[in-house]
Design a protein around this motif. Structure first.
Motif, PDB file in Angstrom:
ATOM      1  N   ILE A 149       0.758  -1.188  -0.025  1.00  0.00           N
ATOM      2  CA  ILE A 149       0.209   0.071  -0.057  1.00  0.00           C
ATOM      3  C   ILE A 149       0.787   1.234   0.049  1.00  0.00           C
ATOM      4  O   ILE A 149       0.737   2.191  -0.804  1.00  0.00           O
ATOM      5  N   PHE A 150       1.994   1.313   0.634  1.00  0.00           N
ATOM      6  CA  PHE A 150       3.067   2.405   0.962  1.00  0.00           C
ATOM      7  C   PHE A 150       3.831   2.637  -0.358  1.00  0.00           C
ATOM      8  O   PHE A 150       4.182   3.656  -0.652  1.00  0.00           O
ATOM      9  N   GLU A 151       3.624   1.608  -1.343  1.00  0.00           N
ATOM     10  CA  GLU A 151       4.463   1.742  -2.648  1.00  0.00           C
ATOM     11  C   GLU A 151       3.903   2.800  -3.257  1.00  0.00           C
ATOM     12  O   GLU A 151       4.564   3.578  -3.956  1.00  0.00           O
ATOM     13  N   ALA A 152       2.646   3.010  -3.297  1.00  0.00           N
ATOM     14  CA  ALA A 152       1.941   4.134  -3.890  1.00  0.00           C
ATOM     15  C   ALA A 152       2.438   5.642  -3.510  1.00  0.00           C
ATOM     16  O   ALA A 152       2.163   6.466  -4.295  1.00  0.00           O
ATOM     17  N   PHE A 153       2.897   5.850  -2.342  1.00  0.00           N
ATOM     18  CA  PHE A 153       3.563   6.914  -1.824  1.00  0.00           C
ATOM     19  C   PHE A 153       4.813   7.207  -1.793  1.00  0.00           C
ATOM     20  O   PHE A 153       5.231   8.100  -1.328  1.00  0.00           O
ATOM     21  N   VAL A 154       5.847   6.302  -2.371  1.00  0.00           N
ATOM     22  CA  VAL A 154       7.222   6.622  -2.571  1.00  0.00           C
ATOM     23  C   VAL A 154       7.638   7.302  -3.953  1.00  0.00           C
ATOM     24  O   VAL A 154       7.047   7.344  -4.787  1.00  0.00           O
ATOM     25  N   ASN A 155       8.796   7.931  -3.741  1.00  0.00           N
ATOM     26  CA  ASN A 155       9.238   8.408  -4.931  1.00  0.00           C
ATOM     27  C   ASN A 155      10.161   7.361  -5.915  1.00  0.00           C
ATOM     28  O   ASN A 155      11.003   6.723  -5.320  1.00  0.00           O
ATOM     29  N   ARG A 156       9.404   7.385  -7.148  1.00  0.00           N
ATOM     30  CA  ARG A 156      10.139   6.456  -8.122  1.00  0.00           C
ATOM     31  C   ARG A 156      10.852   7.255  -9.060  1.00  0.00           C
ATOM     32  O   ARG A 156      10.539   8.350  -9.683  1.00  0.00           O
ATOM     33  N   GLU A 157      12.082   6.876  -9.449  1.00  0.00           N
ATOM     34  CA  GLU A 157      13.104   7.286 -10.326  1.00  0.00           C
ATOM     35  C   GLU A 157      13.393   6.116 -11.273  1.00  0.00           C
ATOM     36  O   GLU A 157      13.524   5.039 -10.972  1.00  0.00           O
ATOM     37  N   SER A 158      13.562   6.604 -12.608  1.00  0.00           N
ATOM     38  CA  SER A 158      14.254   5.481 -13.631  1.00  0.00           C
ATOM     39  C   SER A 158      15.502   6.044 -14.038  1.00  0.00           C
ATOM     40  O   SER A 158      15.726   7.308 -14.307  1.00  0.00           O
ATOM     41  N   PHE A 159      16.526   5.113 -14.460  1.00  0.00           N
ATOM     42  CA  PHE A 159      17.749   5.240 -14.796  1.00  0.00           C
ATOM     43  C   PHE A 159      18.004   4.390 -16.070  1.00  0.00           C
ATOM     44  O   PHE A 159      17.686   3.120 -15.917  1.00  0.00           O
ATOM     45  N   ASP A 160      18.970   4.848 -16.900  1.00  0.00           N
ATOM     46  CA  ASP A 160      19.468   4.064 -17.912  1.00  0.00           C
ATOM     47  C   ASP A 160      20.553   3.460 -17.423  1.00  0.00           C
ATOM     48  O   ASP A 160      21.349   3.909 -16.909  1.00  0.00           O
ATOM     49  N   LEU A 161      20.867   2.128 -17.276  1.00  0.00           N
ATOM     50  CA  LEU A 161      21.965   1.261 -16.953  1.00  0.00           C
ATOM     51  C   LEU A 161      22.829   0.797 -17.994  1.00  0.00           C
ATOM     52  O   LEU A 161      22.519   0.245 -18.792  1.00  0.00           O
ATOM     53  N   TYR A 162      24.093   1.134 -17.788  1.00  0.00           N
ATOM     54  CA  TYR A 162      25.106   0.779 -18.738  1.00  0.00           C
ATOM     55  C   TYR A 162      26.308  -0.058 -18.107  1.00  0.00           C
ATOM     56  O   TYR A 162      26.438   0.341 -16.809  1.00  0.00           O
ATOM     57  N   MET A 163      26.879  -1.203 -18.467  1.00  0.00           N
ATOM     58  CA  MET A 163      27.660  -1.916 -17.846  1.00  0.00           C
ATOM     59  C   MET A 163      28.983  -2.297 -18.730  1.00  0.00           C
ATOM     60  O   MET A 163      28.706  -2.568 -19.883  1.00  0.00           O
ATOM     61  N   CYS A 164      30.051  -2.480 -18.068  1.00  0.00           N
ATOM     62  CA  CYS A 164      31.047  -2.672 -19.146  1.00  0.00           C
ATOM     63  C   CYS A 164      31.279  -4.134 -18.993  1.00  0.00           C
ATOM     64  O   CYS A 164      31.416  -4.723 -17.705  1.00  0.00           O
ATOM     65  N   PRO A 165      31.446  -4.737 -20.163  1.00  0.00           N
ATOM     66  CA  PRO A 165      31.646  -6.084 -20.346  1.00  0.00           C
ATOM     67  C   PRO A 165      32.926  -6.897 -19.947  1.00  0.00           C
ATOM     68  O   PRO A 165      33.115  -7.989 -19.571  1.00  0.00           O
TER      69      PRO A 165
END
Length: 107
Positions: free
Chosen positions: A72-88
């Motif tokens: 229920i509290f998930e609706a009230f949290v701040n959500r951020e999205s990021f592009d993720l890059y990884m070194c092979p």
């Protein structure tokens, strides 16, 4: 450690791409790095100077999960999205704000 079937280089157990020849253990073929990063930034690893792989957009949130009511509290949290890059080669991970999101316009 495991060995690449293409060039016999040693690969960490948690990697699915050979750092030496870009052989994908899951697809069983050599991957062209530029194809994986289509429409994304071309970023070199600061340590290895190898082109980093785009791993997708990941969404994170701030805030606690509190017991049974955590969902229920998930609706009230701040959500951020990021592009993720990884070194092979070394596994270094970098996060970037997605440029298509108007909130993150840089000039």
């Amino acid at each position: 450690m495991k060995n690449c079937p293409n060039c016999n280089a040693e690969i960490e157990d948690n990697f699915e791409l050979c750092w030496n020849c870009n052989y994908s253990l899951t697809e069983q073929k050599i991957i062209d790095i530029k194809d994986l990063n289509e429409n994304k930034k071309e970023i070199d690893c600061l340590r290895c100077h190898v082109l980093m792989l785009y791993s997708g957009e990941y969404k994170f949130h701030e805030g606690p999960k509190i017991g049974v009511l955590g969902n229920i509290f998930e609706a009230f949290v701040n959500r951020e999205s990021f592009d993720l890059y990884m070194c092979p080669k070394c596994g270094k991970v970098e996060f970037f704000a997605p440029l298509q999101n108007s909130e993150y316009k840089f000039e």
